[in-house]
Design an enzyme around this catalytic site. Structure first.
Site, mmCIF file in Angstrom:
data_model
loop_
_atom_site.group_PDB
_atom_site.id
_atom_site.type_symbol
_atom_site.label_atom_id
_atom_site.label_comp_id
_atom_site.label_asym_id
_atom_site.label_seq_id
_atom_site.Cartn_x
_atom_site.Cartn_y
_atom_site.Cartn_z
ATOM 1 N N GLU A 18 0.798 -1.230 0.000
ATOM 2 C CA GLU A 18 0.000 0.000 0.000
ATOM 3 C C GLU A 18 0.828 1.277 0.000
ATOM 4 O OE1 GLU A 18 -0.474 -2.512 2.196
ATOM 5 O OE2 GLU A 18 -2.537 -2.573 2.916
ATOM 6 N N ASP A 104 -2.218 -5.345 3.365
ATOM 7 C CA ASP A 104 -2.465 -5.796 4.738
ATOM 8 C C ASP A 104 -3.474 -6.941 4.781
ATOM 9 O OD1 ASP A 104 -0.741 -3.873 5.721
ATOM 10 O OD2 ASP A 104 -2.329 -2.390 5.976
ATOM 11 N N ASP A 106 -6.254 -7.720 6.280
ATOM 12 C CA ASP A 106 -7.538 -7.441 6.905
ATOM 13 C C ASP A 106 -8.527 -7.188 5.774
ATOM 14 O OD1 ASP A 106 -6.839 -4.925 5.994
ATOM 15 O OD2 ASP A 106 -6.570 -4.053 7.975
ATOM 16 N N GLU A 108 -9.860 -4.492 4.635
ATOM 17 C CA GLU A 108 -9.472 -3.376 3.771
ATOM 18 C C GLU A 108 -8.342 -3.783 2.837
ATOM 19 O OE1 GLU A 108 -10.269 0.759 2.913
ATOM 20 O OE2 GLU A 108 -11.208 -0.574 4.359
ATOM 21 N N TYR A 334 1.466 -5.603 13.035
ATOM 22 C CA TYR A 334 0.364 -4.831 12.453
ATOM 23 C C TYR A 334 -0.501 -4.205 13.536
ATOM 24 C CZ TYR A 334 -3.249 -3.601 9.084
ATOM 25 O OH TYR A 334 -4.129 -2.905 8.301
ATOM 26 N N ARG A 336 -3.587 -2.753 13.391
ATOM 27 C CA ARG A 336 -5.058 -2.815 13.348
ATOM 28 C C ARG A 336 -5.476 -4.250 13.636
ATOM 29 N NH1 ARG A 336 -3.903 0.845 9.190
ATOM 30 N NH2 ARG A 336 -4.714 2.929 9.609
ATOM 31 N N HIS A 381 -4.596 -11.474 13.054
ATOM 32 C CA HIS A 381 -3.335 -10.906 13.511
ATOM 33 C C HIS A 381 -3.050 -11.277 14.951
ATOM 34 C CE1 HIS A 381 -3.457 -8.541 9.884
ATOM 35 N NE2 HIS A 381 -4.646 -8.075 10.212
#
Length: 946
Positions: A18, A104, A106, A108, A334, A336, A381
């Site tokens: 990203e 990532d 997740d 998103e 990570y 989040r 995570h």
């Protein structure tokens, strides 16, 4: 075989992440066989306005960016600012033999990876590369063990995105029509705003109660030491068996709740103290209990935000910005995550450091595990921890400033989570005596001693309540036994008043949202940022204060869209979205039911869908269609008292008594930064009593025009009334002379002479030796002299009329100060910054007041004031500024050189090409003009994710 050697044998691999910072770090771990490039976030999303929607889509699809009549098909477009990056990625892909999507892990990140696939359309093998930390071992392991794209996670994220678009784009226009233009509504932001508003309503309704108690200082008669004090302080607990009332015994209206409770007023408290002056006291009981405290779980997203707020003064947004940098540079895992789980590698690393730093006595026999408390948590995570299989101590990282402080917090919490319990003893001593009037009084004192600090050697959690005692706080009591006589060395009478419920801080609002299961932890920082940016909430110190505007918005949503801001309904929606993510429900039927309604919900009235009755899914479309029942004036009006109403108008809040144009009508603006619970009847009367409207000052003897003074949106000013028929527009338009009042002037004291003098500016002071005219003028940044293009500041506004030519020439004879003017004295001192260790002050700058520690400057927000800013708020502003990093410098484009050496024919061709491009460009822009209003509306309404 290493990933690098594999790449060397198998061709070139393109890895897409990203962010550029992440790309740079990962590139260092993969070597020359890999090209690592950033997508720079999302490359594709729902359109921001109708102008971005392809021409084939019309009507509702064009407005919403979602085809609600075709299974809620989203219309995705490549963001205008990402087109160049997409081209770069496509070019890199052409020369690649394999594509790794390393976003990532997740929802998103999975969605970003899916959009990359859809846009790039790779013809080479594609693999999904996931990792939880950016270390060499983790990155190489991720390359060696890729997986397939998780389409279920993509579907869940897409459903959320469509839901939020429908909610925001359908409800926001209602706010524009009924409250104020350019407002927004959002699935979680509106509920978060309601929480803050409801807390303020509680504060407004709150009535304080006064209560008194006694505190006695009792002596043992022995010489004390650190382990056995000679005195103990105890508070009056009961009188004749009745418990003495404390703050918790009163309700919000100031009424006592318990029947068997004694409410002492000042007179009775002082009388009791006098009656106990010569009383004999003794120890009635000593109760000792073992004390044990277990370590706190490792950080997850919300607990990190809360603790960083308490200990470091960071806002949620600043915390996540700093954590993002730590993650991208390989220092933490990570950030989040809903999980409190540590991997075996992390547990081993933490236990090793416990032994090394604190000794084997602090290490429990077995590793500690922590159960997740978050419902529907994404457990992909680990908890947030230092990265790697060996934790770097803060001193070993080389970090500085905010990154060092946040890393240290995470490191301490992680290590402490694998340490032994703290143990000790808690003791309660009760002391009794009989007053001279025969009443029995019993006092109570509590103490705590810690015999083994355990994990507290490494870390102690902060508290939201500044008066709360932390876990490691000891209170030692004298070593007494039942029956021991004591003397009353002092007996103090203390008065107290109950306090309204505390306003939310960012930390406590995050905690509340999570406890109510509203939204998702990864979005809380952006949600709080949104409600601050929209003006629904502002800060006073660290407290979140709702604006009067938010009262109007919440009032409308509660009365006409009750279900959409209902806490249990919002949590239920979150459950539904998680069921979709787990494959237990289908997205399209759920969206259809939410938007159009089904069965009874569709057949019933809009009010049924809005007030929370029946099924939790009604029809949003029906709710926003019939707005006739919404009285815009009513939902923006609130009673203050004495026939005074607070109204939220287009240009801000104001108080009003009586109807407009009626006899005795009064109106006055309310300061934007006034907290709603501070608007009392007395203050409203004071605001209404202030001069308002036009003040006729007289007639200009030269022009014969009437001169008046007014209080405008940007402050008081004077102006002239032009004769009727004077053209106000066009080439012959005449503008009235207007001038702002000096800071030393006020509407009720300004005179006609003052007004004429102000409107005479700029004033010609004279001319220099070369005949260049010097004028005195009042500008945006204060009074100044002007000679040609040379300007010099004046010390005060009065000099505009008093300065002479000789004084002006003397000023110009001095060399002009380059850069900054002479330093002004600070407006306020806030103390030493906990990061830089340097003194923090508030200064007055060109663009307003700002805080600085000499290294970092941060402008005060609209809600901050020099008078009320606290040291904590100042430190927070500096922390947010540091988290953003230095401002990026915009590179200046090199001036294009004339193509002198090119052949004339090429010039002509170039001109023709340019002409074609210009024509094509104009043709492309033409349709955008038709939808300019739609673009503006759509941009204004766009809600934050969630």
């Amino acid at each position: 075989m290493s990933p690098t050697s594999e790449a060397a044998q198998g061709g070139r691999r393109l890895v897409i992440v990203e962010s550029p910072a992440k790309a740079k770090t990962i590139k260092g771990y993969l070597g020359p066989g890999y090209v690592v490039e950033a997508s720079v976030g999302h490359i594709r999303d729902l359109p921001n306005g109708a102008a971005e929607v392809p021409e084939k889509y019309t009507g509702e699809v064009r407005r919403l960016g979602v085809d609600v009549n075709n299974d809620f098909q989203p219309i995705y477009v490549v963001n205008a600012d990402k087109k160049a990056q997409v081209k770069k990625l496509k070019d890199l892909l052409k020369d690649s033999d394999e594509l790794f999507l390393a976003t990532d892990e997740d929802r998103e990140g999975e969605a970003i990876a899916w959009h990359l696939l859809e846009v790039l359309k790779p013809k080479v093998p594609v693999k999904r590369m996931v990792f939880h930390e950016i270390t060499k071992a983790a990155i190489q392991a991720a390359v060696a063990s890729p997986r397939e794209l998780n389409k279920r996670m993509v579907d869940a994220q897409e459903t959320r995105r469509i839901l939020d678009r429908l909610y925001g784009y359908e409800v926001s226009p209602v706010l524009w029509k009924k409250v104020m233009p350019r407002l927004s509504a959002g699935r979680v932001q509106s509920v978060a705003t309601r929480l803050v508003v409801e807390r303020e309503r509680e504060r407004i309704a709150f009535r304080s109660a006064e209560y008194w108690d006694l505190t006695g200082t009792f002596g043992t008669g022995r010489t004390g030491d650190a382990s056995d004090p000679s005195q103990l302080v105890a508070r009056l607990n009961t009188v004749d068996g009745k418990r003495v009332a404390q703050g918790r015994d009163f309700d919000s209206l100031g009424q006592i709740k318990g029947a068997n409770t004694l409410h002492l007023d000042e007179q009775n408290a002082r009388a009791l103290a006098a009656a106990l002056e010569n009383a004999q006291f003794s120890v009635r009981s000593v109760e000792s209990k073992p004390y044990r405290r277990s370590p706190y779980a490792p950080f997850r997203t919300t607990t990190l935000q809360q603790e960083a707020s308490r200990k470091l003064g960071f806002g949620a947004k600043a915390t996540m910005q700093v954590a993002q940098k730590l993650y991208e540079n390989g220092f933490i895992t990570y950030m989040r995550t809903d999980s409190t789980t540590l991997s075996d590698t992390a547990v081993s690393a933490a236990r090793t450091q416990v032994t090394q730093l604190y000794g084997a006595d602090y290490l429990p026999d077995k590793p500690r595990t922590y159960a997740g408390k978050v419902k529907n948590a994404q457990e992909a995570h680990e908890a947030i921890r230092p990265s790697g299989d060996r934790f770097r101590t803060p001193a070993e990282t080389g970090l500085t400033g905010d990154q060092f402080r946040l890393y240290e917090l995470i490191w301490k919490r992680t290590v402490a989570s694998q340490m032994k319990d703290a143990v000790g003893n808690s003791v309660t001593v009760k002391i009794g005596g009989t007053a001279s009037d025969g009443r029995d009084a019993e006092f109570s004192a509590s103490g705590k001693t810690i015999t083994f600090h355990g994990f507290m050697k490494a870390y102690v959690e902060g508290a939201d309540d500044p008066n709360a005692e932390l876990d490691d706080r000891e209170r030692r009591l004298p070593q007494v036994t039942q029956g021991d006589p004591l003397t009353a060395d002092d007996m103090s009478v203390d008065g107290h008043a109950t306090k309204p419920p505390a306003r939310y801080t960012e930390a406590s609002l995050v905690k509340e949202l999570e406890e109510r299961e509203i939204g998702r932890p990864s979005t809380y920082a952006s949600i709080i940022g949104t409600i601050l940016d929209r003006g629904y909430v502002f800060k006073k110190g660290t407290a979140l204060v709702p604006s009067f505007l938010s009262f109007a918005v919440v009032n409308l949503l509660e009365k006409h869209f009750g279900r959409l801001v209902d806490y249990s309904f919002t949590a239920k929606m979150e459950d539904d979205l998680d069921r979709i993510a787990r494959g237990e429900a289908q997205a399209v039927p759920w969206l259809r039911r939410f938007y159009f309604g089904e069965g009874d919900a569709a057949a019933g009235a809009a009010s049924d869908a809005g007030n929370g009755d029946g099924d939790h899914l009604g029809g949003l479309k029906e709710l926003v269609t019939d707005l006739g029942a919404i009285d815009a004036r009513e939902i923006s009006s609130f009673s203050v008292g004495n026939d005074i109403k607070l109204r939220v108008g287009r240009y801000g809040p104001y108080v009003e008594r009586g109807e407009k144009d009626s006899e005795g009508h009064q109106r006055a603006d309310v300061p934007d930064d006034l907290a709603p619970d501070e608007l009392t009847v007395e203050l409203a009367e004071e605001l209404l009593a202030k001069p308002s409207g036009d003040f006729a000052l007289g007639t200009d003897p030269v022009t014969g025009r009437e001169i008046i003074a007014r209080d405008g949106r940007y402050g008081p000013y004077v102006t002239e009334i032009l004769p009727e028929g004077t053209p106000k527009t066009g080439k012959n338009a005449v503008k009235p002379r207007t001038a702002s009042l000096f800071k030393t002037m006020s509407l009720d004291t300004v005179t006609l002479d003052d007004a004429l003098a102000l409107m005479s500016l700029p004033r010609v002071v004279g001319a220099d030796a070369e005949g260049v005219e010097i004028t005195a003028q009042n500008g945006r940044y204060g009074p100044y002299l002007k000679k040609g293009t040379d300007s010099r500041s004046l010390e005060n506004e009065e000099q505009l009329f008093s300065i002479t030519l000789d004084e002006a020439l003397a000023i110009y004879a001095q060399p002009k100060a380059r850069g900054r003017a002479a330093a002004k004295p600070p407006l306020k001192e806030l103390g030493e910054d906990p990061v830089s260790g340097k003194p923090v002050v508030v200064k007055d700058g060109r663009f307003g007041a700002y805080v600085t520690d000499g290294e970092t400057n941060a402008t005060l927000r609209a809600a901050d004031s020099v008078e009320e800013i606290t040291p904590e708020r100042g430190f927070e502003l500096l922390a947010e500024k540091r988290a953003k990093g230095p401002a990026k410098k915009v590179a200046k484009k090199a001036a294009k050189k004339a193509p002198a050496k090119k052949a004339p024919a090429k010039k002509t061709a170039a001109k023709k090409t340019a002409a074609k491009k210009t024509t094509a460009s104009a043709a492309k822009k033409a349709p955008a003009k038709k939808t300019a209003a739609a673009v503006k509306k759509a941009a204004a309404s766009a809600p934050a994710e969630d």
